[in-house]
Design a protein around this motif. Structure first.
Motif, mmCIF file in Angstrom:
data_model
loop_
_atom_site.group_PDB
_atom_site.id
_atom_site.type_symbol
_atom_site.label_atom_id
_atom_site.label_comp_id
_atom_site.label_asym_id
_atom_site.label_seq_id
_atom_site.Cartn_x
_atom_site.Cartn_y
_atom_site.Cartn_z
ATOM 1 N N GLU A 72 20.807 -40.587 -44.116
ATOM 2 C CA GLU A 72 20.801 -41.937 -44.920
ATOM 3 C C GLU A 72 21.199 -41.579 -45.909
ATOM 4 O OE1 GLU A 72 17.639 -42.209 -49.028
ATOM 5 O OE2 GLU A 72 17.599 -40.291 -47.922
ATOM 6 N N ASN A 76 23.541 -45.880 -44.555
ATOM 7 C CA ASN A 76 23.154 -46.812 -45.823
ATOM 8 C C ASN A 76 24.364 -47.274 -46.673
ATOM 9 O OD1 ASN A 76 20.236 -47.513 -44.459
ATOM 10 N ND2 ASN A 76 20.162 -45.421 -44.814
ATOM 11 N N ARG A 114 18.668 -42.319 -36.391
ATOM 12 C CA ARG A 114 18.499 -43.140 -36.662
ATOM 13 C C ARG A 114 17.733 -44.384 -34.972
ATOM 14 N NH1 ARG A 114 21.845 -48.041 -39.720
ATOM 15 N NH2 ARG A 114 23.169 -47.635 -37.507
ATOM 16 N N PRO A 118 13.815 -43.575 -36.978
ATOM 17 C CA PRO A 118 14.729 -44.571 -37.475
ATOM 18 C C PRO A 118 14.213 -43.892 -39.387
ATOM 19 C CG PRO A 118 13.242 -46.122 -36.585
ATOM 20 C CD PRO A 118 13.960 -44.698 -35.794
ATOM 21 N N GLU A 119 12.899 -44.456 -39.165
ATOM 22 C CA GLU A 119 12.161 -43.824 -40.220
ATOM 23 C C GLU A 119 12.261 -42.154 -41.044
ATOM 24 O OE1 GLU A 119 8.718 -43.129 -37.344
ATOM 25 O OE2 GLU A 119 10.785 -43.995 -37.219
ATOM 26 N N SER A 122 15.738 -43.412 -43.456
ATOM 27 C CA SER A 122 15.679 -45.281 -44.316
ATOM 28 C C SER A 122 16.164 -44.736 -45.536
ATOM 29 C CB SER A 122 14.015 -45.594 -43.723
ATOM 30 O OG SER A 122 13.297 -44.859 -44.178
ATOM 31 N N THR A 125 12.960 -44.449 -48.527
ATOM 32 C CA THR A 125 11.435 -44.561 -48.367
ATOM 33 C C THR A 125 11.407 -42.974 -48.129
ATOM 34 O OG1 THR A 125 12.080 -44.962 -46.542
ATOM 35 C CG2 THR A 125 10.809 -46.660 -48.380
ATOM 36 N N SER A 126 13.269 -42.512 -47.473
ATOM 37 C CA SER A 126 12.942 -41.304 -46.638
ATOM 38 C C SER A 126 12.976 -40.077 -47.446
ATOM 39 C CB SER A 126 13.765 -41.386 -45.425
ATOM 40 O OG SER A 126 15.418 -41.482 -45.887
#
Length: 516
Positions: A72, A76, A114, A118-119, A122, A125-126
């Motif tokens: 994650e 990001n 992803r 994808p969730e 993320s 939120t993951s």
């Protein structure tokens, strides 16, 4: 030059010249490896369906969540932020604490997740994501890492070291012992880690050294170090063996310089995003040495944890003092093995050196986890044909030392199944136990070995059926630790003595050559 130029040519069992391809084709080693590899892969898949570290255990979960969180973060955030504490990267929540190559691996695996889910990666939120599909994808990243790194490296080692040596049944047995090592499967595919990558790179480096490709070995071992800093357990063996070989060449300074440049160059490429400033470099470096965690974790069967029953090291010494004390204890216990390889480097001595140096680190270094027993197990498995009994004994007590961890992860069923599978394969008809005729052990030795095995089996039962006294909640872990430590110490003494016996054997061979 002739036909031996540029490739390894040895005598087969009939006395004819053969190379790696002849050996693979005519001995059906390739087919044996493929069949065992497929079976080993299926065993890994079966273990992957069981729970993992921290499953359903908020708020921080466990190693599974740590690996997912690194995917994650690396996906990001820019690389310069991966090891830096910020509002978007809370290092107290599973901050990256492995070298940059692990971060790059997390990034690649994060791209894979992803693409399909994808969730699960993320940002924010993951956290704590535990969907079944996400678990399957995460498990596949470990399975594919085994296929890409560990399996090919083992194959290369077998071709390089065993071409023309041993019966096909011996080699097939060795393949099974390495690829179906229960400890590695339980940690990587049960508990959830990626040790297969760093160990695969290390085996590749070993194979390169055995085939006299020292520069390739330096690249591969540098990558192993940059994937997991625990690969430093093997560094004294690599250093002493390569130094010993360089000192025997025409221009040793040039040879050492070439190896050093390759190592520095490999590290520079891996660390490039963090070399723009000293603060950035030191920031990453500080993450790789988490001294604040203490001298050891849990009840690990090493010297410091075992002796802490009587000597309260953490109370008597500061962290700074313990760092120095553990450093010198590790170096001094590594030194005999290193001296032997500098004095008389050899392929077999190098394999023993890997085992002895990794044992020294496991037993005496700072910040050791019970999972670190995987490192001594690696060279022990490579030496399984030379030392079948000691390999079995080490595997047995390595499993026992990890048993409390497997219970916490709810992996008792795969633990028992792999324990049984290991012994079935070890004693399989045509295996090494059948091919090596050994003297029958003495009655006293047989009694002691049987007693120790029964003790270990009894401890398994006690741990899962009884509750310890309220006053001593970790009594059973401490007893398991004491038993395992005693066996690890005995094995270390034996393998160090065995490595030095190679020097005597080499001297006798030199005398015979002079007489001829």
């Amino acid at each position: 030059m002739g036909k031996s130029a540029g490739k390894k040519v040895v005598k087969n069992e009939e006395g004819d010249d053969c190379d790696g391809w002849w050996w693979l084709v005519h001995k059906n080693i390739g087919a044996s490896f493929l069949c065992i590899a497929v079976f080993a892969f299926l065993v890994r898949v079966a273990v992957s369906f069981h729970p993992y570290s921290g499953a359903g255990n908020p708020p921080k979960y466990g190693d599974y969540e740590a690996q997912r969180h690194w995917m994650e973060i690396t996906l990001n955030l820019p690389a310069k932020e991966w090891y830096r504490n910020s509002t978007t990267n809370d290092l107290n929540y599973w901050g990256l604490d492995y070298p940059p190559l692990t971060a790059y691996q997390s990034y690649v695996h994060g791209l894979f997740l992803r693409s399909f889910h994808p969730e699960s990666v993320s940002l924010f939120t993951s956290r704590g994501h535990e969907s079944y599909f996400g678990k399957l994808l995460m498990r596949w990243t470990v399975l594919s890492s085994d296929i890409l790194f560990l399996f090919p490296a083992v194959f290369c080692f077998l071709v390089v070291y065993y071409t023309g040596r041993g019966r096909r049944s011996d080699i097939a047995w060795l393949i099974a012992m390495i690829l179906l090592n229960p400890c590695l499967i339980l940690i990587d595919h049960g508990h959830f880690q990626y040790n297969c990558i760093s160990l695969g790179l290390t085996i590749g480096a070993v194979a390169a050294i055995l085939s006299d490709k020292e520069l390739v070995a330096c690249v591969l071992f540098s990558l192993a170090l940059n994937h997991k800093q625990m690969s430093a357990y093997f560094a004294p063996a690599f250093f002493s063996h390569l130094l010993g070989k360089c000192l025997r060449r025409r221009n040793p300074i040039l040879e050492v310089s070439k190896l050093g440049l390759v190592v520095v160059g490999t590290f520079a490429i891996v660390w490039w995003p963090y070399l723009h400033s000293m603060d950035s470099f030191l920031g990453v470096l500080s993450r790789l040495a988490p001294f604040e965690r203490g001298l050891y974790e849990d009840y690990v069967a090493n010297f410091w944890c075992t002796t802490s029953v009587l000597i309260k090291w953490k109370r008597l010494f500061t962290i700074k003092s313990m760092k120095l004390l553990s450093f010198w204890a590790t170096i001094l216990t590594c030194l005999p093995s290193m001296i032997q390889q500098i004095w008389n480097p050899s392929n077999l001595g190098f394999l023993y050196g890997l085992l002895n140096s990794s044992f020294s680190f496991y037993l005496f270094s700072f910040q050791v986890h019970e999972k670190s027993i995987l490192l001594p197990l690696l060279p022990a498995s490579l030496l399984a044909l030379e030392e079948p009994f000691h390999f079995r004994w080490l595997t047995h007590y390595a499993l026992l030392s990890m048993f409390p961890l497997m219970c916490r992860d709810k992996l008792i069923l795969p633990y028992v199944a792999l324990f049984a599978l290991f012994y079935l394969l070890y004693h399989a008809p045509g295996g090494r136990e059948d091919t090596r005729k050994r003297q029958s052990p003495s009655t006293l030795r047989s009694f002691m070995l049987s007693f120790l095995v029964l003790c270990s089996l009894f401890l398994h039962l006690v741990y899962i059926t009884l509750h310890p006294p309220d006053k001593y909640p970790f009594l059973f872990e401490a007893v398991i630790m004491l038993l395992c430590f005693s066996q690890f110490i005995l094995l270390t003494v034996y393998t160090n003595a065995k490595q030095w016996m190679l020097l005597k054997h080499s001297t006798l061979m030199d005398k015979d050559k002079k007489l001829v």
